[in-house]
Design an enzyme around this catalytic site. Structure first.
Site, PDB file in Angstrom:
ATOM      1  N   ASN A  65      25.109  36.860  40.740  1.00 33.97           N
ATOM      2  CA  ASN A  65      24.700  38.061  40.010  1.00 33.97           C
ATOM      3  C   ASN A  65      23.829  38.963  40.864  1.00 33.97           C
ATOM      4  O   ASN A  65      23.991  40.188  40.879  1.00 33.97           O
ATOM      5  CB  ASN A  65      23.925  37.672  38.747  1.00 33.97           C
ATOM      6  CG  ASN A  65      24.800  37.097  37.658  1.00 33.97           C
ATOM      7  OD1 ASN A  65      26.025  37.170  37.721  1.00 33.97           O
ATOM      8  ND2 ASN A  65      24.177  36.516  36.648  1.00 33.97           N
ATOM      9  N   ARG A 385      41.080  43.779  33.380  1.00 35.20           N
ATOM     10  CA  ARG A 385      41.064  42.681  34.344  1.00 35.20           C
ATOM     11  C   ARG A 385      42.050  41.628  33.850  1.00 35.20           C
ATOM     12  O   ARG A 385      41.978  41.214  32.699  1.00 35.20           O
ATOM     13  CB  ARG A 385      39.681  42.048  34.481  1.00 35.20           C
ATOM     14  CG  ARG A 385      38.570  43.008  34.890  1.00 35.20           C
ATOM     15  CD  ARG A 385      37.265  42.250  35.101  1.00 35.20           C
ATOM     16  NE  ARG A 385      36.123  43.140  35.144  1.00 35.20           N
ATOM     17  CZ  ARG A 385      35.687  43.754  36.232  1.00 35.20           C
ATOM     18  NH1 ARG A 385      36.329  43.580  37.371  1.00 35.20           N
ATOM     19  NH2 ARG A 385      34.625  44.543  36.193  1.00 35.20           N
ATOM     20  N   ARG A 415      35.717  47.304  38.661  1.00 33.08           N
ATOM     21  CA  ARG A 415      34.973  46.981  39.881  1.00 33.08           C
ATOM     22  C   ARG A 415      35.241  45.563  40.366  1.00 33.08           C
ATOM     23  O   ARG A 415      35.178  44.607  39.614  1.00 33.08           O
ATOM     24  CB  ARG A 415      33.474  47.176  39.632  1.00 33.08           C
ATOM     25  CG  ARG A 415      32.623  46.946  40.870  1.00 33.08           C
ATOM     26  CD  ARG A 415      31.166  47.236  40.593  1.00 33.08           C
ATOM     27  NE  ARG A 415      30.926  48.644  40.354  1.00 33.08           N
ATOM     28  CZ  ARG A 415      30.238  49.125  39.315  1.00 33.08           C
ATOM     29  NH1 ARG A 415      29.770  48.304  38.409  1.00 33.08           N
ATOM     30  NH2 ARG A 415      30.046  50.419  39.185  1.00 33.08           N
ATOM     31  N   HIS A 445      38.752  50.956  29.274  1.00 37.65           N
ATOM     32  CA  HIS A 445      38.082  49.674  29.070  1.00 37.65           C
ATOM     33  C   HIS A 445      38.492  49.014  27.752  1.00 37.65           C
ATOM     34  O   HIS A 445      38.181  47.849  27.508  1.00 37.65           O
ATOM     35  CB  HIS A 445      36.565  49.895  29.114  1.00 37.65           C
ATOM     36  CG  HIS A 445      35.757  48.652  29.189  1.00 37.65           C
ATOM     37  ND1 HIS A 445      34.985  48.196  28.138  1.00 37.65           N
ATOM     38  CD2 HIS A 445      35.583  47.748  30.183  1.00 37.65           C
ATOM     39  CE1 HIS A 445      34.377  47.080  28.480  1.00 37.65           C
ATOM     40  NE2 HIS A 445      34.719  46.780  29.711  1.00 37.65           N
TER      41      HIS A 445
END
Length: 721
Positions: A65, A385, A415, A445
């Site tokens: 992270n 994704r 990303r 999204h």
């Protein structure tokens, strides 16, 4: 708080860490709030309730992270600083001020990571797993290491001299390297060795006992073989983080070509963080800085293991006794009752599926059955994704090859998945799928799929609305919601949503779906205004909302307004929260908690007390793909879906939302000073959200999950609650 809520588990609060500084009393800083979230992740590495290797996993996640935080957030602030942009953040800080405070907080976080690793390493040793250093081992192990190095490592690594004839080499993002200063006679030379990404970071030494040696330690142990007749004067390891964000240019004429070029550029992004072993000599540090052109990078001297994200490799060891007990998600009961026929089950009644407690395979089956069904004439799906091993992609390819009309919205701006998504787009197009990349300056999204099926001489639309990605790996560890419906109203509106994405045809007269960037923020404000009016009139009011991040200033200010009007607000915000709760006169009616545990909380669920013209206690419930961030409202295609089906409404309100609110084993309370404190259950009044849903019947059965377990309170919006 209502009597019903007060009857829930009693908790106390543990000692809080130091509060986050705040220059503006109304808001917390976004970046420092994120670092506070990552501290909560790191705290799980010290949680004795977790098995040992799972604690190592949490440590590696916190390190991964932090890497991404530097690649994107810190890189952006550094870019603003370099350009002289001194725009203030929402809490009143300049980029320079934020970078200074980030450096302090991040260094403290890294120090805590190393403290955690020291404890975990000792515990692993007690459990029969050794991570060895440079001390000599037994003869058999030394002989094996020598042979392994000569045969498997030496041919792959490439020592490179650093001198005028050999310029400093390019080092990739997250690259780990070693630098040495050597002496032979009167001559001194510097040598650099990059650890190849293709080699494992940890090498397991054969034997009854599990022993692992880090790659860089093995290289150090073999310097005599690498540099014969040279004396090693000094040396050390270092690691870099590069700027990895991609900013889309509005004038990009070809989005695919732009991203192919941008991905290559990203690999050579400027260095934003340089991690060094703390005892490295100043002369070698200077060589590294100059060679990497890293004078403006954040430099951190680390006393221990570099690149702790790689500790995830240790978790792969076959030690079931050191991991969470295996969990097999249940396949939705209602679909099994229809012989596995997704369409028959959905046609009979809407279905809510709760991942990962219920298998993501049902989503895959929905698309696979659509691909194989001769009555299905069209499939449309938005893919943000999809992962590297995607059965969903294969099903879409099969459908196109079977002659069906298939449309796939591939988001190139997801990303770190841009390259994978480009590969999937190529494969889909070759199969005859109509691939659409959406908008240049907005991300798609929303997680939506629709299937058009010919039934009784007319078309019926079956829809899937999700809060998570169509990603088989993350679906096993993220908690998300899937809603399947054959409601013709939602089918028509899903079709309008896809037309908006594929053809820029702005949807009109939507009665069910609310989408961004069209009007989602406005609708949320309208819903809060209803609660405000109710509270002022002395009627029941309230908001219970679950999300991953709360950053949008307009929404935070509206929540403050609602609190001042007397609306009780309970928020479950896993990550960033810029709202300051519990401040008298500002937010005294707002409570915020964060849940961090075995699974990553990812579903978005919002419940408003006065959404329906129904008796008191019946809230309006929404599920959504969006967090309450400016980007989700203004720069992304998102949806919020009102749940009107009575069974699904009750499942979401009285089971999923309730369980999140009463969890007290994995919850952290956000205090008004910015600190988070772990809730401490008292006595037998314990409730673990994740354990509960793993142990109880599925929501997609008959909606009895919490009813069949021990008695828990029902949610009510009462006057003054």
């Amino acid at each position: 708080m209502s009597d019903a809520q007060q009857s829930g588990p009693r908790t106390s609060v543990s000692k809080a860490p130091e509060p986050l500084p705040s220059a503006e009393p109304r808001y917390f800083n976004r970046e420092l709030s994120w670092l506070a979230f990552n501290r909560r992740v790191l705290e799980e590495a010290s949680n004795p309730q977790h098995p040992l290797l799972e604690r190592v996993r949490f440590l590696s996640i916190s390190a991964s992270n932090l890497d991404e935080f530097y690649m994107v957030r810190v890189a952006g602030l550094k870019a603003h600083q370099a350009l002289g942009v001194e725009d203030l953040s929402m809490d009143g800080r300049t980029p320079t001020q934020q970078l200074s405070e980030i450096a302090t907080a991040a260094d403290a976080l890294v120090a805590n990571q190393h403290d955690s690793w020291a404890v975990l390493r000792a515990s692993l040793q007690e459990a029969g797993m050794d991570v060895v250093g440079e001390k000599p081992l037994d003869d058999a192990a030394e002989a094996w290491l020598d042979q392994h190095f000569r045969e498997q490592i030496f041919p792959v690594i490439t020592p490179q001299a650093i001198d005028p004839a050999h310029p400093f080499p390019f080092i990739p993002n997250q690259g780990l390297s070693l630098i040495f200063e050597l002496k032979k006679g009167k001559a001194t030379v510097r040598e650099l060795i990059m650890a190849p990404a293709a080699l494992p970071r940890f090498i397991r030494i054969p034997g009854d006992r599990a022993r692992f040696i880090p790659l860089e330690v093995l290289i150090r142990r073999k310097t005599e073989y690498l540099f014969p007749k040279y004396e090693v004067l000094r040396g050390g390891a270092f690691r870099i983080i590069r700027d990895s964000d991609i900013e889309v240019e509005e004038e990009a004429e070809d989005l695919v070509r732009f991203f192919r070029t941008a991905i290559k550029r990203r690999r050579r992004g400027r260095v934003v963080r340089l991690e060094l072993e703390e005892d490295m000599s100043d002369s070698l540090v200077q060589v590294i800085h100059e060679g990497l052109n890293a004078g403006n990078a954040v430099t951190s001297a680390t006393r221990g293991f570099l690149g702790m994200a790689d500790l995830a490799q240790l978790v792969e060891e076959d030690r079931a006794d050191l991991k969470f007990p295996p969990f097999a998600p249940r396949f939705p009961e209602r679909i099994r009752e229809h012989g596995g026929d997704c369409f028959a089950a959905i046609k009979e009644k809407d279905i809510l599926v709760h991942h990962p407690y219920e298998s993501f395979e049902v989503v895959v089956e929905f698309i696979k059955q659509a691909a194989a069904d001769p009555d299905v004439i069209a499939i449309k799906q938005a893919l943000y994704r999809a992962g590297k091993q995607s059965a969903v992609i294969k099903a879409l390819i099969d459908a196109a090859e079977a002659g069906k009309s298939v449309t796939a919205v591939i988001e190139l701006k997801a990303r770190f998945d841009e390259e994978q998504n480009l590969m999937w787009a190529d494969a889909l197009e070759r199969a005859g799928v109509q691939v659409v990349y959406g908008f240049i300056d907005w991300k798609t999204h929303a997680k939506v799929a629709m299937v058009v099926r010919r039934e009784e001489k007319r078309n019926r639309i079956y829809c899937h609305f999700g809060t998570g990605n169509y990603h088989p790996v993350t679906a096993r560890i993220y908690t998300d919601l899937s809603y399947f419906t054959a409601d013709p109203r939602l089918g028509r509106e899903a079709a309008k949503l896809f037309n908006y994405i594929t053809g820029y045809l702005e949807p009109r007269n939507l009665r069910q779906l609310v989408i961004s960037p069209q009007n989602m923020r406005d609708e949320l404000i309208r819903l809060l205004d209803v609660e405000i009016d109710a509270a002022k009139a002395g009627k029941p009011a309230g908001l219970w909302a679950k999300m991953n991040a709360l950053v949008d200033k307009v929404m935070i200010d509206k929540l403050y307004e609602a609190s001042a009007a007397g609306v009780p607000i309970n928020l479950v915000v896993r990550g960033i929260c810029c709202l300051r709760p519990g401040v008298k006169g500002l937010s005294e009616n707002i409570q915020v908690k964060s849940i961090v545990g075995r699974f990553l909380e990812h579903a978005r669920l919002w419940c408003f007390a006065n959404g329906h013209d129904l008796p008191s206690g019946h809230a309006k419930v929404y599920m959504s793909s969006a967090d309450w961030m400016q980007r989700n409202f203004d720069r992304r295609i998102e949806y919020m879906l009102p749940i009107t089906n009575p069974t699904v409404h009750a499942q979401l309100l009285d089971q999923v939302m309730l369980a999140n609110l009463i969890d007290n084993e994995q919850s952290w309370q956000l205090r008004s000073d910015g600190s988070y404190a772990r809730l401490q259950p008292k006595g037998d009044r314990r409730f673990n959200l994740h354990d509960y849903f793993m142990a109880n019947p599925s929501l997609s059965g008959r909606g009895q999950a919490l009813k069949r377990g021990r008695r828990v309170p029902k949610l009510r919006f009462d006057k003054g609650s």
